[in-house]
Design a protein around this motif. Structure first.
Motif, PDB file in Angstrom:
ATOM      1  N   ALA A   1       0.840  -1.206   0.000  1.00 52.17           N
ATOM      2  CA  ALA A   1       0.000   0.000   0.000  1.00 52.17           C
ATOM      3  C   ALA A   1       0.872   1.252   0.000  1.00 52.17           C
ATOM      4  CB  ALA A   1      -0.937  -0.031   1.208  1.00 52.17           C
ATOM      5  N   ALA A   2       1.990   1.200   0.745  1.00 51.64           N
ATOM      6  CA  ALA A   2       2.896   2.359   0.789  1.00 51.64           C
ATOM      7  C   ALA A   2       3.491   2.619  -0.591  1.00 51.64           C
ATOM      8  CB  ALA A   2       4.005   2.110   1.814  1.00 51.64           C
ATOM      9  N   LEU A   3       3.755   1.547  -1.322  1.00 47.97           N
ATOM     10  CA  LEU A   3       4.322   1.708  -2.671  1.00 47.97           C
ATOM     11  C   LEU A   3       3.281   2.319  -3.623  1.00 47.97           C
ATOM     12  CD1 LEU A   3       6.711   1.201  -4.571  1.00 47.97           C
ATOM     13  CD2 LEU A   3       5.900  -1.143  -4.883  1.00 47.97           C
ATOM     14  N   VAL A   4       2.061   1.832  -3.522  1.00 47.16           N
ATOM     15  CA  VAL A   4       0.998   2.327  -4.412  1.00 47.16           C
ATOM     16  C   VAL A   4       0.789   3.823  -4.235  1.00 47.16           C
ATOM     17  CG1 VAL A   4      -1.493   2.192  -4.889  1.00 47.16           C
ATOM     18  CG2 VAL A   4      -0.174   0.094  -4.557  1.00 47.16           C
ATOM     19  N   SER A   5       0.845   4.282  -2.989  1.00 49.29           N
ATOM     20  CA  SER A   5       0.503   5.699  -2.742  1.00 49.29           C
ATOM     21  C   SER A   5       1.724   6.598  -2.610  1.00 49.29           C
ATOM     22  CB  SER A   5      -0.374   5.809  -1.483  1.00 49.29           C
ATOM     23  OG  SER A   5       0.313   5.261  -0.395  1.00 49.29           O
ATOM     24  N   HIS A   6       2.921   6.050  -2.801  1.00 49.22           N
ATOM     25  CA  HIS A   6       4.119   6.893  -2.639  1.00 49.22           C
ATOM     26  C   HIS A   6       4.144   8.000  -3.701  1.00 49.22           C
ATOM     27  CE1 HIS A   6       8.229   8.216  -2.283  1.00 49.22           C
ATOM     28  NE2 HIS A   6       8.349   7.482  -1.182  1.00 49.22           N
TER      29      HIS A   6
ATOM     30  N   GLY B   1       6.470   9.417  -5.107  1.00 51.67           N
ATOM     31  CA  GLY B   1       7.537   9.276  -6.102  1.00 51.67           C
ATOM     32  C   GLY B   1       7.272   8.210  -7.152  1.00 51.67           C
ATOM     33  N   VAL B   2       6.146   7.518  -7.032  1.00 52.52           N
ATOM     34  CA  VAL B   2       5.824   6.453  -8.002  1.00 52.52           C
ATOM     35  C   VAL B   2       4.941   7.013  -9.112  1.00 52.52           C
ATOM     36  CG1 VAL B   2       4.524   4.287  -8.280  1.00 52.52           C
ATOM     37  CG2 VAL B   2       6.109   4.560  -6.363  1.00 52.52           C
ATOM     38  N   ASP B   3       5.268   6.669 -10.352  1.00 52.75           N
ATOM     39  CA  ASP B   3       4.501   7.180 -11.497  1.00 52.75           C
ATOM     40  C   ASP B   3       3.508   6.181 -12.049  1.00 52.75           C
ATOM     41  OD1 ASP B   3       5.981   9.754 -11.933  1.00 52.75           O
ATOM     42  OD2 ASP B   3       7.645   8.336 -12.134  1.00 52.75           O
ATOM     43  N   LYS B   4       3.804   4.880 -11.844  1.00 59.31           N
ATOM     44  CA  LYS B   4       2.945   3.846 -12.428  1.00 59.31           C
ATOM     45  C   LYS B   4       2.969   2.609 -11.532  1.00 59.31           C
ATOM     46  CE  LYS B   4       2.226   0.182 -15.192  1.00 59.31           C
ATOM     47  NZ  LYS B   4       0.939   0.338 -15.814  1.00 59.31           N
ATOM     48  N   VAL B   5       1.801   1.996 -11.374  1.00 58.56           N
ATOM     49  CA  VAL B   5       1.693   0.805 -10.540  1.00 58.56           C
ATOM     50  C   VAL B   5       1.352  -0.388 -11.427  1.00 58.56           C
ATOM     51  CG1 VAL B   5       0.355  -0.298  -8.696  1.00 58.56           C
ATOM     52  CG2 VAL B   5       0.965   2.128  -8.513  1.00 58.56           C
ATOM     53  N   ALA B   6       2.065  -1.482 -11.212  1.00 55.48           N
ATOM     54  CA  ALA B   6       1.780  -2.734 -11.942  1.00 55.48           C
ATOM     55  C   ALA B   6       1.538  -3.805 -10.887  1.00 55.48           C
ATOM     56  CB  ALA B   6       2.950  -3.102 -12.842  1.00 55.48           C
TER      57      ALA B   6
ATOM     58  N   ALA C   1      -8.683  -2.341  -4.200  1.00 56.68           N
ATOM     59  CA  ALA C   1      -8.130  -1.325  -3.296  1.00 56.68           C
ATOM     60  C   ALA C   1      -7.047  -0.519  -4.013  1.00 56.68           C
ATOM     61  CB  ALA C   1      -7.561  -1.998  -2.044  1.00 56.68           C
ATOM     62  N   ILE C   2      -6.209  -1.210  -4.770  1.00 55.87           N
ATOM     63  CA  ILE C   2      -5.107  -0.535  -5.470  1.00 55.87           C
ATOM     64  C   ILE C   2      -5.656   0.337  -6.605  1.00 55.87           C
ATOM     65  CG2 ILE C   2      -3.114  -1.001  -6.980  1.00 55.87           C
ATOM     66  CD1 ILE C   2      -2.558  -3.436  -5.083  1.00 55.87           C
ATOM     67  N   GLY C   3      -6.663  -0.180  -7.300  1.00 52.32           N
ATOM     68  CA  GLY C   3      -7.290   0.603  -8.372  1.00 52.32           C
ATOM     69  C   GLY C   3      -7.944   1.863  -7.820  1.00 52.32           C
ATOM     70  N   ALA C   4      -8.597   1.732  -6.660  1.00 55.88           N
ATOM     71  CA  ALA C   4      -9.265   2.896  -6.066  1.00 55.88           C
ATOM     72  C   ALA C   4      -8.235   3.953  -5.673  1.00 55.88           C
ATOM     73  CB  ALA C   4     -10.074   2.459  -4.836  1.00 55.88           C
ATOM     74  N   GLU C   5      -7.147   3.519  -5.060  1.00 51.12           N
ATOM     75  CA  GLU C   5      -6.107   4.466  -4.644  1.00 51.12           C
ATOM     76  C   GLU C   5      -5.435   5.101  -5.868  1.00 51.12           C
ATOM     77  OE1 GLU C   5      -5.464   5.878  -2.022  1.00 51.12           O
ATOM     78  OE2 GLU C   5      -3.358   6.458  -1.931  1.00 51.12           O
ATOM     79  N   SER C   6      -5.198   4.286  -6.892  1.00 50.63           N
ATOM     80  CA  SER C   6      -4.584   4.828  -8.112  1.00 50.63           C
ATOM     81  C   SER C   6      -5.516   5.848  -8.758  1.00 50.63           C
ATOM     82  CB  SER C   6      -4.274   3.699  -9.100  1.00 50.63           C
ATOM     83  OG  SER C   6      -3.380   2.784  -8.528  1.00 50.63           O
ATOM     84  N   GLY C   7      -6.812   5.570  -8.716  1.00 47.14           N
ATOM     85  CA  GLY C   7      -7.776   6.534  -9.260  1.00 47.14           C
ATOM     86  C   GLY C   7      -7.726   7.846  -8.492  1.00 47.14           C
TER      87      GLY C   7
ATOM     88  N   LEU D   1      -5.294   9.079  -6.981  1.00 46.70           N
ATOM     89  CA  LEU D   1      -4.036   9.781  -7.264  1.00 46.70           C
ATOM     90  C   LEU D   1      -3.866  10.117  -8.747  1.00 46.70           C
ATOM     91  CD1 LEU D   1      -1.769   7.508  -5.050  1.00 46.70           C
ATOM     92  CD2 LEU D   1      -2.279   9.917  -4.616  1.00 46.70           C
ATOM     93  N   ILE D   2      -4.839   9.699  -9.567  1.00 46.03           N
ATOM     94  CA  ILE D   2      -4.707   9.803 -11.044  1.00 46.03           C
ATOM     95  C   ILE D   2      -3.364   9.192 -11.453  1.00 46.03           C
ATOM     96  CG2 ILE D   2      -5.108  11.266 -13.076  1.00 46.03           C
ATOM     97  CD1 ILE D   2      -7.275  11.794 -11.112  1.00 46.03           C
TER      98      ILE D   2
END
Ligand code: NAD
Length: 476
Positions: A205-210, A212-217, A227-233, A235-236
């Motif tokens: 979760a810390a990686l997804v919302s960091h 400094g991260v531009d893209k999550v795989a 959960a990851i999709g919601a957080e990525s949304g 954060l755009i």
């Protein structure tokens, strides 16, 4: 991380347990948000300040070929280690976790070598230079079932496009993941380009919302993917999600059952059932229902359950006691719901240690039953009857998921016609086997986006259009 080995900030570590023996395989540092932060900063620095951000695709390709050679050199050790961690039969592990990663890296190295990063097009005002730039720092999160394959499906296209990667593998398979760090360093990648931080859900979760991260795989369960999709949304932040499945194997009325059973190990039982795209719903024509049930039952009874390092074993243990118990709970639920047990149904009587589950087949199941709708992720399949091709397609599509699939028939054209109608990311005719050269991924709750094939490069690319004068146009 950052090209060096580091202890976890908390000092915590995880004991990785051998699935077949329940004995310790070794300890790995267990990262938390502080370790993720350190790794992301190292990746950022490699990309923004270091030489990595300025490499050409050809330079990256050269490093990647060396990376592949290093992964190959470790292949047998890696394959054995993964089999001990998660129970993958060794013959499969040699392909998926041994030689597979190097091959995938080479495929993307070749694509990088031929990559054009700028294309000049005429525009109404002069010319536009369309640039393909790296997406940036990639946060890659992987599960334990095919840990090497699923990690390299992210790392290889990311490196080809010039991204830097922070890989967070699952704690159950923390040990094998370090080979990526070792091989990257030995190949000469600058520090910070490939970072590995084993950790649990919090670290993920810390990686997804960091920031400094531009893209999550991500590859894993649909629950975590939501959960990851919601957080990525929120954060755009672009994300690819490779999630669960409950795929269908459609046995048409003209199918050769010898061909079907020859493919069944791969299509429905691969890796002890711990594979996302497996066809765990077998749809059988009503008039041949008993014949198909008999064939599947006989196949399952013929699987050899045991230590995955034993070459004769075709069904190893589940990854953990907790996962074994989840699989058994699905089986108990099906029995309580009135499903007819054809074979299996519990823990094998001759195993006093290791997290084994008997290969299990249920008949008399309706597609609306929980055992036909929920992903079990173990060696458990159901056989469901249907009346005609239309109904088979309707049942196959009546699922929250859409990841794998197969059609079995003596008439390949008819099989292709059925395959075209199934809402799924991948489907085989008379066999099911992943093709690294083609996109892989799911529809519906099975995911978002695709991995593998040249198409996967797009997920690690940002496009930039530079509006310029006509002087940049190629001379004709
Ligand atoms: P999981 O979702 O529990 O964990 C996967 C990874 O995500 C682990 O590294 C875990 O630590 C991390 N994680 C979990 N919750 C998180 C969160 N909220 N935020 C960030 N990270 C989080 O899955 P699992 O049990 O390890 O793996 C099995 C699942 O993976 C199955 O559902 C299977 O279908 C799926 N899977 C899908 C594919 C595919 O390509 N579609 C491939 C393999 C496995």
């Amino acid at each position: 991380m950052g090209g060096t080995w580091a202890e976890s900030a908390s000092g915590d570590s995880v004991d990785v347990i051998e699935a077949a023996t329940e004995e310790s395989l070794g300890r790995a540092a267990l990262g938390d948000a502080r370790d993720i932060d350190r790794a992301v900063r190292a990746a950022r620095a490699a990309l923004d300040d270091g030489p990595w951000g300025r490499t050409s695709p050809a330079e990256r390709a050269e490093l990647m070929f060396r990376f592949a050679d290093r992964l190959d050199a470790a292949a047998e050790d890696t394959a054995t280690l993964v089999s001990r961690e998660n129970g993958t039969p060794i013959a499969l592990s040699r392909v998926a976790n041994g030689i597979g990663p190097g091959e995938t890296v080479r495929m993307y190295a070749r694509l990088a070598a031929g990559l054009s990063t700028e294309e000049v097009r005429p525009s109404p005002h002069g010319a536009t230079i369309v640039r393909r730039e790296p997406a940036g720092v990639v946060g890659a999160i992987t599960p334990w079932n095919h840990p090497q394959t699923l990690a390299v499906m992210k790392i290889a296209p990311a490196l080809a496009m010039g991204c830097a990667v922070v890989l967070k593998p699952a704690p159950e398979t923390a040990l094998d993941a370090f080979v990526f760090g070792e091989a990257a360093a030995a190949a000469g990648f600058p520090g910070g380009v490939v970072n590995v931080v084993p950790g649990g859900r919090e670290a993920g979760a810390a990686l997804v919302s960091h920031p400094g991260v531009d893209k999550v795989a991500f590859t894993g369960s649909t629950a975590a993917g939501r959960a990851i999709g919601a957080e990525s949304g929120r954060l755009i932040r672009p994300c690819t999600l490779e999630l669960g499945g409950k795929s269908a194997s459609i046995v048409l009325d003209d199918a050769d059952l010898d061909v079907f059973t020859a493919g069944l190990g791969e299509s429905s039982f691969r890796n002890n059932g711990q594979t996302c795209a497996l066809q765990t719903r077998i749809l059988a024509p009503r008039r041949r229902y008993d014949e198909v049930v008999g064939a599947v039952g006989q196949f399952a009874r013929g699987l050899v359950v045991g230590d995955p390092l034993d070459e004769s074993v075709t069904c190893g243990p589940m990854v953990s006691a907790a996962h074994r118990d989840r699989v058994l709970a699905h089986i108990d639920g099906a029995l309580a719901g009135g499903a007819r047990l054809v074979t299996g149904g519990g823990r094998p009587g001759d195993r006093d240690r290791g997290w084994f589950v008997e290969p299990t087949v249920f008949a008399g199941v309706s597609n609306s039953d929980a055992i036909a709708r929920e992903e079990v992720f173990g060696p458990v399949v159901v056989v469901i009857p249907y009346d005609d091709d239309d109904e088979a397609v309707r049942i196959a599509n009546d699922s929250d998921y859409g990841l794998g699939g197969s059609v079995w028939t003596s008439d390949e054209a008819r099989g292709l016609d059925v395959a075209r109608r199934v809402r799924t990311g991948t489907i085989g005719i008379n066999y099911y086997a992943l093709d690294p050269g083609a996109p892989f991924g799911g529809m519906k709750a099975s995911g978002l986006g695709r991995e593998l094939g040249p198409e996967a490069l797009a997920a690690y690319t940002e496009y930039k259009s530079v509006y310029a004068s006509a002087r940049w146009l190629p001379e004709v």
